[in-house]
Design a protein around this motif. Structure first.
Motif, PDB file in Angstrom:
ATOM      1  N   PRO A  64      -3.363  11.039  28.199  1.00  0.00           N
ATOM      2  CA  PRO A  64      -4.278   9.887  28.135  1.00  0.00           C
ATOM      3  C   PRO A  64      -5.755  10.251  28.285  1.00  0.00           C
ATOM      4  O   PRO A  64      -6.601   9.668  27.622  1.00  0.00           O
ATOM      5  CB  PRO A  64      -3.791   9.012  29.301  1.00  0.00           C
ATOM      6  N   LEU A 310      -1.261   0.560  22.793  1.00  0.00           N
ATOM      7  CA  LEU A 310      -1.869   1.263  23.922  1.00  0.00           C
ATOM      8  C   LEU A 310      -2.248   2.706  23.582  1.00  0.00           C
ATOM      9  O   LEU A 310      -2.869   3.381  24.380  1.00  0.00           O
ATOM     10  CB  LEU A 310      -0.913   1.244  25.126  1.00  0.00           C
ATOM     11  N   HIS A 311      -1.849   3.172  22.404  1.00  0.00           N
ATOM     12  CA  HIS A 311      -2.274   4.533  22.045  1.00  0.00           C
ATOM     13  C   HIS A 311      -2.763   4.619  20.603  1.00  0.00           C
ATOM     14  O   HIS A 311      -2.653   5.652  19.950  1.00  0.00           O
ATOM     15  CB  HIS A 311      -1.164   5.561  22.330  1.00  0.00           C
ATOM     16  N   ILE A 320      -6.013  -0.990  23.041  1.00  0.00           N
ATOM     17  CA  ILE A 320      -6.514  -0.277  24.224  1.00  0.00           C
ATOM     18  C   ILE A 320      -8.044  -0.327  24.313  1.00  0.00           C
ATOM     19  O   ILE A 320      -8.602  -0.389  25.413  1.00  0.00           O
ATOM     20  CB  ILE A 320      -5.994   1.179  24.262  1.00  0.00           C
ATOM     21  N   CYS A 324      -9.931  -1.771  27.613  1.00  0.00           N
ATOM     22  CA  CYS A 324     -10.919  -0.997  28.376  1.00  0.00           C
ATOM     23  C   CYS A 324     -12.217  -1.791  28.538  1.00  0.00           C
ATOM     24  O   CYS A 324     -12.813  -1.827  29.616  1.00  0.00           O
ATOM     25  CB  CYS A 324     -11.235   0.320  27.666  1.00  0.00           C
ATOM     26  N   PHE A 354      -7.790   4.048  33.339  1.00  0.00           N
ATOM     27  CA  PHE A 354      -7.306   4.208  31.970  1.00  0.00           C
ATOM     28  C   PHE A 354      -5.834   4.580  31.929  1.00  0.00           C
ATOM     29  O   PHE A 354      -5.055   4.019  31.159  1.00  0.00           O
ATOM     30  CB  PHE A 354      -8.152   5.250  31.229  1.00  0.00           C
ATOM     31  N   LYS A 355      -5.442   5.522  32.766  1.00  0.00           N
ATOM     32  CA  LYS A 355      -4.038   5.986  32.744  1.00  0.00           C
ATOM     33  C   LYS A 355      -3.073   4.861  33.128  1.00  0.00           C
ATOM     34  O   LYS A 355      -1.959   4.796  32.624  1.00  0.00           O
ATOM     35  CB  LYS A 355      -3.855   7.204  33.652  1.00  0.00           C
ATOM     36  N   VAL A 358      -2.816   2.629  29.844  1.00  0.00           N
ATOM     37  CA  VAL A 358      -2.106   3.281  28.735  1.00  0.00           C
ATOM     38  C   VAL A 358      -0.601   3.257  28.967  1.00  0.00           C
ATOM     39  O   VAL A 358       0.180   3.111  28.035  1.00  0.00           O
ATOM     40  CB  VAL A 358      -2.601   4.738  28.549  1.00  0.00           C
ATOM     41  N   ARG A 359      -0.189   3.372  30.223  1.00  0.00           N
ATOM     42  CA  ARG A 359       1.247   3.369  30.544  1.00  0.00           C
ATOM     43  C   ARG A 359       1.759   1.982  30.907  1.00  0.00           C
ATOM     44  O   ARG A 359       2.898   1.843  31.349  1.00  0.00           O
ATOM     45  CB  ARG A 359       1.510   4.287  31.729  1.00  0.00           C
TER      46      ARG A 359
END
Length: 435
Positions: A64, A310-311, A320, A324, A354-355, A358-359
Protein backbone atom coordinates in the motif's frame (compact mmCIF):
# COMPACT_ATOMS: atom_id res chain seq x y z
CA UNK A 1 -6.76 9.63 -13.75
CA UNK A 2 -6.75 6.96 -16.46
CA UNK A 3 -3.28 7.96 -17.56
CA UNK A 4 -2.01 7.64 -13.98
CA UNK A 5 -3.72 4.27 -13.63
CA UNK A 6 -2.13 3.14 -16.91
CA UNK A 7 1.40 4.08 -15.85
CA UNK A 8 0.84 2.46 -12.42
CA UNK A 9 -0.20 -0.77 -14.17
CA UNK A 10 3.00 -0.64 -16.25
CA UNK A 11 5.03 -0.41 -13.04
CA UNK A 12 3.25 -3.44 -11.57
CA UNK A 13 3.87 -5.46 -14.73
CA UNK A 14 7.52 -4.42 -14.82
CA UNK A 15 7.89 -5.62 -11.22
CA UNK A 16 6.18 -8.93 -12.05
CA UNK A 17 8.21 -9.49 -15.22
CA UNK A 18 11.52 -8.69 -13.55
CA UNK A 19 10.71 -11.23 -10.81
CA UNK A 20 9.91 -13.74 -13.55
CA UNK A 21 13.25 -13.09 -15.27
CA UNK A 22 15.35 -13.00 -12.08
CA UNK A 23 13.96 -16.31 -10.82
CA UNK A 24 13.73 -17.94 -14.27
CA UNK A 25 10.16 -18.99 -13.51
CA UNK A 26 7.48 -18.99 -16.24
CA UNK A 27 4.27 -17.01 -15.74
CA UNK A 28 2.33 -20.27 -16.13
CA UNK A 29 3.10 -23.96 -16.57
CA UNK A 30 1.16 -27.21 -16.68
CA UNK A 31 1.76 -29.29 -13.56
CA UNK A 32 3.15 -32.81 -14.04
CA UNK A 33 0.60 -35.57 -13.23
CA UNK A 34 2.35 -36.49 -9.97
CA UNK A 35 2.23 -32.89 -8.75
CA UNK A 36 -1.46 -32.65 -9.71
CA UNK A 37 -2.30 -35.71 -7.63
CA UNK A 38 -0.31 -34.41 -4.68
CA UNK A 39 -2.07 -31.02 -4.75
CA UNK A 40 -5.49 -32.68 -5.01
CA UNK A 41 -4.73 -34.86 -1.98
CA UNK A 42 -3.64 -31.95 0.19
CA UNK A 43 -6.24 -29.45 -1.12
CA UNK A 44 -7.85 -29.08 2.33
CA UNK A 45 -4.56 -28.74 4.19
CA UNK A 46 -2.44 -26.52 1.99
CA UNK A 47 -1.44 -24.44 5.00
CA UNK A 48 0.54 -27.30 6.51
CA UNK A 49 2.61 -27.93 3.40
CA UNK A 50 5.33 -25.71 2.06
CA UNK A 51 4.98 -24.81 -1.64
CA UNK A 52 7.44 -26.29 -4.11
CA UNK A 53 9.27 -22.98 -4.63
CA UNK A 54 11.22 -21.14 -1.93
CA UNK A 55 8.93 -18.27 -0.90
CA UNK A 56 11.81 -16.15 0.38
CA UNK A 57 12.73 -15.56 -3.28
CA UNK A 58 9.41 -13.81 -3.90
CA UNK A 59 8.52 -10.27 -2.92
CA UNK A 60 5.06 -8.67 -3.00
CA UNK A 61 4.58 -6.88 -6.33
CA UNK A 62 3.69 -3.76 -4.35
CA UNK A 63 2.58 -2.70 -0.90
CA UNK A 64 0.00 0.00 0.00
CA UNK A 65 2.74 2.56 0.76
CA UNK A 66 4.04 2.28 -2.83
CA UNK A 67 0.53 2.96 -4.10
CA UNK A 68 0.16 5.96 -1.78
CA UNK A 69 3.24 7.60 -3.35
CA UNK A 70 1.53 7.37 -6.75
CA UNK A 71 -1.65 9.01 -5.39
CA UNK A 72 0.36 11.81 -3.74
CA UNK A 73 1.85 12.70 -7.12
CA UNK A 74 -1.50 12.95 -8.93
CA UNK A 75 -2.17 16.40 -10.37
CA UNK A 76 -4.92 17.92 -12.51
CA UNK A 77 -3.25 19.32 -15.68
CA UNK A 78 -6.21 21.69 -16.26
CA UNK A 79 -5.27 23.65 -13.15
CA UNK A 80 -2.93 26.62 -13.36
CA UNK A 81 -1.07 27.36 -10.17
CA UNK A 82 -3.13 30.46 -9.57
CA UNK A 83 -6.49 28.80 -10.12
CA UNK A 84 -8.94 27.55 -7.55
CA UNK A 85 -7.72 29.35 -4.48
CA UNK A 86 -10.19 27.41 -2.36
CA UNK A 87 -8.57 24.09 -3.20
CA UNK A 88 -5.06 25.47 -2.72
CA UNK A 89 -5.96 25.78 0.95
CA UNK A 90 -6.10 21.98 1.11
CA UNK A 91 -2.89 21.13 2.91
CA UNK A 92 -3.10 17.35 2.72
CA UNK A 93 -1.10 15.00 0.52
CA UNK A 94 -3.84 14.51 -2.10
CA UNK A 95 -3.80 17.36 -4.58
CA UNK A 96 -6.64 16.34 -6.89
CA UNK A 97 -9.73 18.56 -6.52
CA UNK A 98 -12.55 16.02 -6.34
CA UNK A 99 -15.95 16.67 -4.81
CA UNK A 100 -16.26 14.97 -1.43
CA UNK A 101 -19.02 15.16 1.18
CA UNK A 102 -18.79 17.50 4.17
CA UNK A 103 -20.20 16.63 7.61
CA UNK A 104 -23.78 17.89 6.96
CA UNK A 105 -23.90 15.80 3.76
CA UNK A 106 -22.44 12.79 5.57
CA UNK A 107 -25.03 13.17 8.35
CA UNK A 108 -27.76 13.12 5.75
CA UNK A 109 -26.24 10.16 3.90
CA UNK A 110 -25.65 8.11 7.08
CA UNK A 111 -28.88 9.22 8.73
CA UNK A 112 -29.59 5.74 10.16
CA UNK A 113 -26.40 5.97 12.21
CA UNK A 114 -27.87 8.93 14.15
CA UNK A 115 -27.94 9.01 17.95
CA UNK A 116 -31.70 8.50 18.11
CA UNK A 117 -31.72 5.35 15.97
CA UNK A 118 -31.06 1.95 17.53
CA UNK A 119 -27.71 0.41 16.53
CA UNK A 120 -26.14 -2.97 16.91
CA UNK A 121 -22.63 -2.36 18.17
CA UNK A 122 -23.62 0.41 20.60
CA UNK A 123 -24.03 -0.82 24.17
CA UNK A 124 -25.92 2.06 25.74
CA UNK A 125 -28.48 3.53 23.36
CA UNK A 126 -30.33 6.20 25.33
CA UNK A 127 -33.76 5.77 23.79
CA UNK A 128 -34.34 2.03 24.00
CA UNK A 129 -32.71 -0.56 26.31
CA UNK A 130 -30.17 -2.47 24.12
CA UNK A 131 -31.68 -5.91 24.74
CA UNK A 132 -35.17 -4.69 23.72
CA UNK A 133 -33.83 -3.16 20.50
CA UNK A 134 -31.78 -6.27 19.77
CA UNK A 135 -34.71 -8.67 20.21
CA UNK A 136 -36.95 -6.56 17.98
CA UNK A 137 -34.15 -6.09 15.43
CA UNK A 138 -33.60 -9.88 15.24
CA UNK A 139 -37.33 -10.40 14.72
CA UNK A 140 -37.41 -7.91 11.83
CA UNK A 141 -34.26 -9.50 10.37
CA UNK A 142 -35.88 -12.92 10.32
CA UNK A 143 -38.89 -11.41 8.53
CA UNK A 144 -36.63 -9.77 5.93
CA UNK A 145 -34.92 -13.12 5.32
CA UNK A 146 -38.19 -15.02 5.08
CA UNK A 147 -39.38 -12.61 2.37
CA UNK A 148 -36.01 -12.79 0.52
CA UNK A 149 -36.15 -9.06 -0.19
CA UNK A 150 -32.66 -7.85 -1.12
CA UNK A 151 -33.49 -4.12 -0.97
CA UNK A 152 -35.11 -4.51 2.46
CA UNK A 153 -32.06 -6.43 3.69
CA UNK A 154 -29.79 -3.59 2.53
CA UNK A 155 -31.88 -1.02 4.40
CA UNK A 156 -32.12 -3.24 7.49
CA UNK A 157 -28.37 -3.86 7.75
CA UNK A 158 -27.64 -0.13 8.06
CA UNK A 159 -28.41 -0.53 11.76
CA UNK A 160 -26.15 -3.56 11.97
CA UNK A 161 -26.75 -7.26 11.51
CA UNK A 162 -27.37 -9.76 14.32
CA UNK A 163 -24.47 -12.23 14.35
CA UNK A 164 -26.70 -15.24 13.71
CA UNK A 165 -28.33 -13.66 10.61
CA UNK A 166 -25.31 -11.91 9.05
CA UNK A 167 -24.20 -14.67 6.67
CA UNK A 168 -27.67 -15.03 5.18
CA UNK A 169 -28.30 -11.27 5.02
CA UNK A 170 -25.03 -10.56 3.20
CA UNK A 171 -25.74 -13.38 0.73
CA UNK A 172 -29.22 -11.91 0.12
CA UNK A 173 -27.84 -8.37 -0.44
CA UNK A 174 -25.16 -9.70 -2.79
CA UNK A 175 -27.71 -11.89 -4.60
CA UNK A 176 -25.76 -15.06 -3.88
CA UNK A 177 -27.69 -18.30 -3.76
CA UNK A 178 -25.73 -21.53 -3.92
CA UNK A 179 -27.18 -23.31 -6.92
CA UNK A 180 -25.73 -26.64 -8.15
CA UNK A 181 -24.21 -24.83 -11.16
CA UNK A 182 -22.35 -22.44 -8.80
CA UNK A 183 -20.79 -25.36 -6.97
CA UNK A 184 -19.88 -26.94 -10.31
CA UNK A 185 -18.28 -23.67 -11.46
CA UNK A 186 -16.18 -23.56 -8.29
CA UNK A 187 -15.09 -27.17 -8.89
CA UNK A 188 -14.02 -26.22 -12.43
CA UNK A 189 -11.88 -23.39 -11.03
CA UNK A 190 -10.36 -25.86 -8.57
CA UNK A 191 -9.52 -28.19 -11.49
CA UNK A 192 -7.79 -25.28 -13.25
CA UNK A 193 -5.68 -24.65 -10.15
CA UNK A 194 -4.70 -28.32 -9.92
CA UNK A 195 -3.77 -28.55 -13.62
CA UNK A 196 -1.78 -25.31 -13.99
CA UNK A 197 0.73 -23.52 -11.81
CA UNK A 198 0.87 -19.71 -12.10
CA UNK A 199 3.56 -17.34 -10.84
CA UNK A 200 0.83 -15.43 -8.96
CA UNK A 201 0.20 -18.60 -6.89
CA UNK A 202 3.52 -17.99 -5.15
CA UNK A 203 2.53 -14.35 -4.55
CA UNK A 204 -0.70 -15.60 -2.95
CA UNK A 205 1.16 -18.11 -0.75
CA UNK A 206 3.61 -15.41 0.27
CA UNK A 207 0.86 -12.90 1.09
CA UNK A 208 -1.10 -15.33 3.25
CA UNK A 209 2.11 -16.27 5.10
CA UNK A 210 2.99 -12.61 5.69
CA UNK A 211 -0.48 -11.45 6.79
CA UNK A 212 -3.30 -13.82 7.77
CA UNK A 213 -1.00 -16.58 9.08
CA UNK A 214 0.41 -14.16 11.64
CA UNK A 215 -2.97 -12.78 12.68
CA UNK A 216 -4.50 -13.96 15.98
CA UNK A 217 -7.99 -13.96 14.46
CA UNK A 218 -7.36 -15.41 11.03
CA UNK A 219 -4.46 -17.91 11.13
CA UNK A 220 -6.91 -20.82 11.51
CA UNK A 221 -8.38 -20.05 8.08
CA UNK A 222 -5.13 -20.42 6.16
CA UNK A 223 -6.42 -23.37 4.07
CA UNK A 224 -9.62 -21.54 3.13
CA UNK A 225 -7.61 -18.50 2.02
CA UNK A 226 -5.42 -20.52 -0.33
CA UNK A 227 -8.44 -22.28 -1.83
CA UNK A 228 -10.42 -19.08 -2.41
CA UNK A 229 -7.55 -16.95 -3.69
CA UNK A 230 -6.10 -19.60 -6.00
CA UNK A 231 -9.54 -20.20 -7.54
CA UNK A 232 -10.13 -16.42 -7.75
CA UNK A 233 -6.97 -15.96 -9.84
CA UNK A 234 -8.39 -18.39 -12.46
CA UNK A 235 -11.89 -16.92 -12.62
CA UNK A 236 -12.39 -15.15 -15.95
CA UNK A 237 -15.85 -13.90 -14.89
CA UNK A 238 -14.01 -11.36 -12.67
CA UNK A 239 -12.86 -9.65 -15.89
CA UNK A 240 -16.41 -8.28 -16.19
CA UNK A 241 -15.74 -5.65 -13.52
CA UNK A 242 -13.18 -3.90 -15.75
CA UNK A 243 -16.16 -2.57 -17.73
CA UNK A 244 -16.81 -0.13 -14.84
CA UNK A 245 -13.26 0.18 -13.48
CA UNK A 246 -10.53 2.62 -14.49
CA UNK A 247 -8.10 -0.31 -14.47
CA UNK A 248 -7.47 -2.72 -17.32
CA UNK A 249 -6.39 -6.35 -17.05
CA UNK A 250 -2.73 -7.17 -17.82
CA UNK A 251 -2.00 -9.05 -21.03
CA UNK A 252 0.56 -11.72 -21.68
CA UNK A 253 1.57 -13.26 -25.00
CA UNK A 254 2.23 -16.86 -25.95
CA UNK A 255 6.00 -17.37 -26.16
CA UNK A 256 7.47 -16.04 -29.40
CA UNK A 257 4.28 -14.17 -30.34
CA UNK A 258 4.85 -10.90 -28.45
CA UNK A 259 2.67 -8.06 -29.76
CA UNK A 260 0.36 -10.27 -31.83
CA UNK A 261 -3.10 -9.63 -30.42
CA UNK A 262 -4.52 -12.99 -31.50
CA UNK A 263 -1.95 -14.66 -29.23
CA UNK A 264 -2.67 -12.41 -26.25
CA UNK A 265 -4.18 -13.74 -23.03
CA UNK A 266 -5.10 -11.98 -19.80
CA UNK A 267 -2.70 -12.75 -16.99
CA UNK A 268 -3.64 -13.81 -14.43
CA UNK A 269 -6.91 -15.06 -15.98
CA UNK A 270 -9.00 -12.85 -13.64
CA UNK A 271 -6.91 -9.76 -14.49
CA UNK A 272 -6.06 -8.99 -10.84
CA UNK A 273 -2.46 -9.10 -9.59
CA UNK A 274 -2.50 -9.56 -5.80
CA UNK A 275 -0.57 -7.09 -3.63
CA UNK A 276 0.66 -7.18 -0.04
CA UNK A 277 -2.42 -7.58 2.18
CA UNK A 278 -4.81 -8.79 -0.54
CA UNK A 279 -5.70 -11.97 1.38
CA UNK A 280 -7.14 -9.83 4.19
CA UNK A 281 -10.15 -9.07 1.99
CA UNK A 282 -11.10 -12.75 2.28
CA UNK A 283 -10.09 -13.54 5.87
CA UNK A 284 -13.05 -11.94 7.74
CA UNK A 285 -15.55 -13.71 5.48
CA UNK A 286 -14.22 -17.06 6.73
CA UNK A 287 -16.01 -16.38 10.04
CA UNK A 288 -19.34 -16.30 8.21
CA UNK A 289 -19.06 -18.97 5.51
CA UNK A 290 -17.61 -22.42 6.03
CA UNK A 291 -18.57 -23.96 2.71
CA UNK A 292 -15.78 -23.12 0.22
CA UNK A 293 -17.93 -22.48 -2.87
CA UNK A 294 -20.26 -20.13 -0.93
CA UNK A 295 -17.30 -18.34 0.68
CA UNK A 296 -15.78 -17.98 -2.77
CA UNK A 297 -18.94 -16.50 -4.32
CA UNK A 298 -19.37 -13.98 -1.50
CA UNK A 299 -15.75 -12.84 -1.74
CA UNK A 300 -15.88 -12.52 -5.54
CA UNK A 301 -19.02 -10.39 -5.34
CA UNK A 302 -17.56 -8.21 -2.54
CA UNK A 303 -14.46 -7.71 -4.66
CA UNK A 304 -16.22 -6.73 -7.89
CA UNK A 305 -18.63 -4.42 -6.03
CA UNK A 306 -16.31 -2.80 -3.54
CA UNK A 307 -12.75 -3.91 -2.95
CA UNK A 308 -11.37 -3.31 -6.45
CA UNK A 309 -11.95 0.42 -5.87
CA UNK A 310 -9.41 0.38 -3.03
CA UNK A 311 -6.46 -0.36 -5.29
CA UNK A 312 -7.26 1.46 -8.53
CA UNK A 313 -7.00 5.15 -9.40
CA UNK A 314 -10.37 6.73 -10.22
CA UNK A 315 -12.58 9.70 -9.36
CA UNK A 316 -15.43 7.52 -8.07
CA UNK A 317 -16.77 8.64 -4.64
CA UNK A 318 -15.87 5.21 -3.23
CA UNK A 319 -12.49 5.13 -5.01
CA UNK A 320 -9.35 5.28 -2.90
CA UNK A 321 -8.41 8.80 -4.14
CA UNK A 322 -11.77 10.22 -3.00
CA UNK A 323 -11.53 8.35 0.30
CA UNK A 324 -8.08 9.81 0.98
CA UNK A 325 -9.31 13.30 0.12
CA UNK A 326 -12.45 12.89 2.24
CA UNK A 327 -10.31 11.75 5.20
CA UNK A 328 -7.90 14.68 4.88
CA UNK A 329 -10.69 17.21 4.34
CA UNK A 330 -12.59 16.01 7.44
CA UNK A 331 -9.46 16.28 9.59
CA UNK A 332 -8.39 19.65 8.21
CA UNK A 333 -11.87 21.13 8.53
CA UNK A 334 -13.03 19.74 11.85
CA UNK A 335 -9.77 19.01 13.71
CA UNK A 336 -7.53 21.76 12.30
CA UNK A 337 -5.17 21.99 15.29
CA UNK A 338 -4.46 18.28 15.19
CA UNK A 339 -4.08 18.31 11.41
CA UNK A 340 -1.60 21.21 11.43
CA UNK A 341 0.34 19.78 14.37
CA UNK A 342 0.83 16.40 12.66
CA UNK A 343 1.71 18.09 9.38
CA UNK A 344 4.30 20.31 11.06
CA UNK A 345 6.11 17.36 12.67
CA UNK A 346 6.22 15.46 9.36
CA UNK A 347 3.48 12.99 10.30
CA UNK A 348 0.89 13.60 7.59
CA UNK A 349 -2.20 11.73 8.88
CA UNK A 350 -2.80 9.99 5.53
CA UNK A 351 0.57 8.21 5.81
CA UNK A 352 -0.83 6.46 8.87
CA UNK A 353 -4.45 5.87 7.84
CA UNK A 354 -3.87 4.83 4.22
CA UNK A 355 -3.14 1.19 5.02
CA UNK A 356 -6.36 0.95 7.10
CA UNK A 357 -8.50 2.19 4.22
CA UNK A 358 -6.82 0.11 1.50
CA UNK A 359 -7.56 -3.03 3.52
CA UNK A 360 -11.04 -1.81 4.56
CA UNK A 361 -9.66 -2.04 8.15
CA UNK A 362 -9.27 -5.83 7.88
CA UNK A 363 -6.52 -6.98 10.22
CA UNK A 364 -6.66 -3.75 12.22
CA UNK A 365 -10.04 -3.92 14.01
CA UNK A 366 -11.29 -6.80 16.14
CA UNK A 367 -13.34 -9.10 13.89
CA UNK A 368 -16.73 -8.42 15.53
CA UNK A 369 -16.15 -4.69 15.00
CA UNK A 370 -14.93 -5.18 11.44
CA UNK A 371 -18.07 -7.11 10.52
CA UNK A 372 -20.23 -4.30 11.98
CA UNK A 373 -18.29 -1.87 9.76
CA UNK A 374 -18.69 -4.05 6.66
CA UNK A 375 -22.45 -4.31 7.45
CA UNK A 376 -22.61 -0.57 6.78
CA UNK A 377 -20.51 -0.80 3.59
CA UNK A 378 -23.12 -3.23 2.24
CA UNK A 379 -26.04 -1.27 3.70
CA UNK A 380 -25.01 2.04 2.15
CA UNK A 381 -23.39 0.50 -0.95
CA UNK A 382 -20.46 2.84 -0.33
CA UNK A 383 -16.90 2.73 1.00
CA UNK A 384 -17.02 6.34 2.26
CA UNK A 385 -17.56 5.10 5.80
CA UNK A 386 -13.92 3.91 5.78
CA UNK A 387 -12.67 7.51 5.48
CA UNK A 388 -15.11 8.69 8.18
CA UNK A 389 -13.95 5.96 10.56
CA UNK A 390 -10.28 6.77 9.87
CA UNK A 391 -10.96 10.42 10.77
CA UNK A 392 -12.96 9.33 13.84
CA UNK A 393 -9.99 7.25 15.06
CA UNK A 394 -7.74 10.33 14.87
CA UNK A 395 -10.40 12.38 16.70
CA UNK A 396 -10.61 9.72 19.42
CA UNK A 397 -6.84 9.69 19.96
CA UNK A 398 -6.42 13.47 19.42
CA UNK A 399 -5.21 14.28 22.96
CA UNK A 400 -2.35 11.78 22.71
CA UNK A 401 -1.54 12.75 19.14
CA UNK A 402 -1.19 16.44 20.08
CA UNK A 403 1.74 15.45 22.30
CA UNK A 404 3.76 13.46 19.76
CA UNK A 405 6.77 14.97 18.00
CA UNK A 406 7.46 12.49 15.17
CA UNK A 407 5.80 10.20 12.64
CA UNK A 408 7.05 7.14 14.52
CA UNK A 409 5.48 8.38 17.77
CA UNK A 410 2.16 9.12 16.00
CA UNK A 411 2.20 5.64 14.48
CA UNK A 412 2.82 4.16 17.93
CA UNK A 413 -0.25 5.95 19.34
CA UNK A 414 -2.34 4.47 16.51
CA UNK A 415 -0.61 1.09 16.29
CA UNK A 416 -3.34 -0.94 17.98
CA UNK A 417 -6.97 -0.43 16.92
CA UNK A 418 -8.15 -3.82 18.18
CA UNK A 419 -9.86 -2.40 21.28
CA UNK A 420 -11.88 0.25 19.42
CA UNK A 421 -15.68 0.14 19.19
CA UNK A 422 -16.60 1.19 15.67
CA UNK A 423 -20.18 2.40 16.03
CA UNK A 424 -19.74 4.73 19.03
CA UNK A 425 -16.68 6.26 17.30
CA UNK A 426 -18.64 6.92 14.10
CA UNK A 427 -21.67 8.27 15.95
CA UNK A 428 -19.66 10.62 18.16
CA UNK A 429 -17.63 11.91 15.21
CA UNK A 430 -20.60 12.48 12.92
CA UNK A 431 -23.41 13.42 15.28
CA UNK A 432 -22.06 14.46 18.67
CA UNK A 433 -18.83 16.45 18.67
CA UNK A 434 -18.71 18.05 15.23
CA UNK A 435 -21.12 20.74 14.07
Amino acid sequence: MRKAQGSWEKRILKSLNSMCTELSIPLARKRPVGEQKELLNKWNEMGTDEPVLDLSLFRPVYAPKDFLEVLINLRNPNYENGDSHSFRTHLGLIQVPLKVKDIPELKEFFVELGLTAGQLGVDDSTQVPPELFENEHVRIGQKVLSEQDSAAAQQYIRQGSPTALRAELWALILNISSQPEDILYYEQLKTNVIQHDLLVDSLIYKDVKLTASNDDYYFVFEDYLYQVLLCFSRDTSVLGHFAYSSASPPKSYIRGKLGLEEYAVFYPPNGVIPFHGFSMYVAPLCFLYHEPSKLYQIFREMYVRFFFRLHSISSHPSGIVSLCLLFETLLQTYLPQLFYHLREIGAQPLRISFKWMVRAFSGYLATDQLLLLWDRILGYNSLEILAVLAAAVFAFRAVNLMEVTSLAAAEAVLADLSTLKVMPLLQIFLFATVT
